[in-house]
Design a protein around this motif. Sequence first.
Motif, PDB file in Angstrom:
ATOM      1  N   GLU A   4      94.342  35.295  58.337  1.00  0.00           N
ATOM      2  CA  GLU A   4      94.528  36.572  57.649  1.00  0.00           C
ATOM      3  C   GLU A   4      95.857  36.579  56.895  1.00  0.00           C
ATOM      4  OE1 GLU A   4      93.952  41.260  58.679  1.00  0.00           O
ATOM      5  OE2 GLU A   4      94.742  39.970  60.259  1.00  0.00           O
ATOM      6  N   LEU A   5      96.905  36.041  57.505  1.00  0.00           N
ATOM      7  CA  LEU A   5      98.197  35.930  56.842  1.00  0.00           C
ATOM      8  C   LEU A   5      98.065  35.148  55.550  1.00  0.00           C
ATOM      9  CD1 LEU A   5     101.354  36.242  56.876  1.00  0.00           C
ATOM     10  CD2 LEU A   5     101.364  33.987  57.971  1.00  0.00           C
ATOM     11  N   GLU A   6      97.395  34.005  55.615  1.00  0.00           N
ATOM     12  CA  GLU A   6      97.237  33.172  54.426  1.00  0.00           C
ATOM     13  C   GLU A   6      96.486  33.913  53.330  1.00  0.00           C
ATOM     14  OE1 GLU A   6      96.031  28.682  53.076  1.00  0.00           O
ATOM     15  OE2 GLU A   6      95.556  29.321  55.111  1.00  0.00           O
ATOM     16  N   GLU A   7      95.444  34.631  53.690  1.00  0.00           N
ATOM     17  CA  GLU A   7      94.676  35.384  52.698  1.00  0.00           C
ATOM     18  C   GLU A   7      95.538  36.460  52.035  1.00  0.00           C
ATOM     19  OE1 GLU A   7      90.823  38.349  52.422  1.00  0.00           O
ATOM     20  OE2 GLU A   7      91.043  37.087  54.193  1.00  0.00           O
ATOM     21  N   LEU A   8      96.320  37.196  52.822  1.00  0.00           N
ATOM     22  CA  LEU A   8      97.182  38.241  52.268  1.00  0.00           C
ATOM     23  C   LEU A   8      98.224  37.661  51.327  1.00  0.00           C
ATOM     24  CD1 LEU A   8      97.787  40.456  55.423  1.00  0.00           C
ATOM     25  CD2 LEU A   8      96.304  40.980  53.465  1.00  0.00           C
ATOM     26  N   ILE A   9      98.832  36.552  51.726  1.00  0.00           N
ATOM     27  CA  ILE A   9      99.870  35.936  50.892  1.00  0.00           C
ATOM     28  C   ILE A   9      99.288  35.412  49.590  1.00  0.00           C
ATOM     29  CG2 ILE A   9     101.493  34.005  50.720  1.00  0.00           C
ATOM     30  CD1 ILE A   9     102.065  34.394  53.721  1.00  0.00           C
ATOM     31  N   VAL A  10      98.181  34.693  49.664  1.00  0.00           N
ATOM     32  CA  VAL A  10      97.588  34.123  48.456  1.00  0.00           C
ATOM     33  C   VAL A  10      97.123  35.232  47.507  1.00  0.00           C
ATOM     34  CG1 VAL A  10      95.654  32.751  47.551  1.00  0.00           C
ATOM     35  CG2 VAL A  10      96.975  31.920  49.511  1.00  0.00           C
ATOM     36  N   GLU A  11      96.522  36.280  48.030  1.00  0.00           N
ATOM     37  CA  GLU A  11      96.062  37.370  47.158  1.00  0.00           C
ATOM     38  C   GLU A  11      97.241  38.110  46.524  1.00  0.00           C
ATOM     39  OE1 GLU A  11      92.928  38.121  46.012  1.00  0.00           O
ATOM     40  OE2 GLU A  11      92.578  36.168  46.910  1.00  0.00           O
ATOM     41  N   SER A  12      98.312  38.276  47.266  1.00  0.00           N
ATOM     42  CA  SER A  12      99.503  38.910  46.704  1.00  0.00           C
ATOM     43  C   SER A  12     100.113  38.041  45.604  1.00  0.00           C
ATOM     44  CB  SER A  12     100.522  39.158  47.823  1.00  0.00           C
ATOM     45  OG  SER A  12     101.689  39.725  47.318  1.00  0.00           O
ATOM     46  N   TRP A  13     100.216  36.750  45.876  1.00  0.00           N
ATOM     47  CA  TRP A  13     100.737  35.797  44.885  1.00  0.00           C
ATOM     48  C   TRP A  13      99.863  35.810  43.630  1.00  0.00           C
ATOM     49  CZ3 TRP A  13      97.841  31.390  43.586  1.00  0.00           C
ATOM     50  CH2 TRP A  13      98.478  30.479  42.741  1.00  0.00           C
ATOM     51  N   ARG A  14      98.544  35.859  43.812  1.00  0.00           N
ATOM     52  CA  ARG A  14      97.605  35.858  42.693  1.00  0.00           C
ATOM     53  C   ARG A  14      97.860  37.019  41.739  1.00  0.00           C
ATOM     54  NH1 ARG A  14      91.825  37.554  41.729  1.00  0.00           N
ATOM     55  NH2 ARG A  14      92.170  38.995  43.442  1.00  0.00           N
ATOM     56  N   MET A  15      98.302  38.149  42.274  1.00  0.00           N
ATOM     57  CA  MET A  15      98.605  39.306  41.428  1.00  0.00           C
ATOM     58  C   MET A  15      99.834  39.068  40.550  1.00  0.00           C
ATOM     59  SD  MET A  15      98.017  42.398  44.182  1.00  0.00           S
ATOM     60  CE  MET A  15      98.635  43.659  43.073  1.00  0.00           C
ATOM     61  N   SER A  16     100.634  38.048  40.882  1.00  0.00           N
ATOM     62  CA  SER A  16     101.903  37.806  40.189  1.00  0.00           C
ATOM     63  C   SER A  16     101.889  36.643  39.220  1.00  0.00           C
ATOM     64  CB  SER A  16     103.005  37.555  41.223  1.00  0.00           C
ATOM     65  OG  SER A  16     103.119  38.641  42.088  1.00  0.00           O
ATOM     66  N   VAL A  17     100.852  35.836  39.259  1.00  0.00           N
ATOM     67  CA  VAL A  17     100.812  34.654  38.389  1.00  0.00           C
ATOM     68  C   VAL A  17      99.766  34.830  37.298  1.00  0.00           C
ATOM     69  CG1 VAL A  17     101.628  33.032  40.140  1.00  0.00           C
ATOM     70  CG2 VAL A  17      99.175  33.407  39.883  1.00  0.00           C
ATOM     71  N   PRO A  18      99.921  34.089  36.205  1.00  0.00           N
ATOM     72  CA  PRO A  18      98.881  34.118  35.166  1.00  0.00           C
ATOM     73  C   PRO A  18      97.537  33.644  35.733  1.00  0.00           C
ATOM     74  CG  PRO A  18     100.884  33.064  34.344  1.00  0.00           C
ATOM     75  CD  PRO A  18     101.064  33.250  35.825  1.00  0.00           C
TER      76      PRO A  18
END
Length: 117
Positions: free
Chosen positions: A90-104
């Motif tokens: 769950e931690l990994e999913e939250l981090i990756v989805e948050s990061w995805r909002m910040s990158v092209p």
Amino acid sequence: MAVTVDDVRRIALSLPRAYEALVRDRVKFRVGQLVFLSLSPDETEMGFGYPKEGRNALIASEPDKFHLPIPSDMRYNWVRVWLAALELDELEELIVESWRMSVPKRVYAEYVGEQVP
């Protein structure tokens, strides 16, 4: 098993363009100047990017885990979570989805192995 700050750091720093910064006694993870993840000074909570329109539903689904950001952060796409309440996947999913909002979109597509036109 509860996650650790080392797990947060390992996952966040494995993402393209992500780096760690210390800002006013808080560890923050950024892409460029955008913060996609932060840790509380005592490292028990994690703030992460999350769409405002889904924030209340997420918190209502697990109020013992997720909570609103501090009042000054309410204007941002942001939610907070107790690290002790998370499992590693769950931690990994939250981090990756948050990061995805910040990158092209192209960077995310390359990360997940999609063809980029």
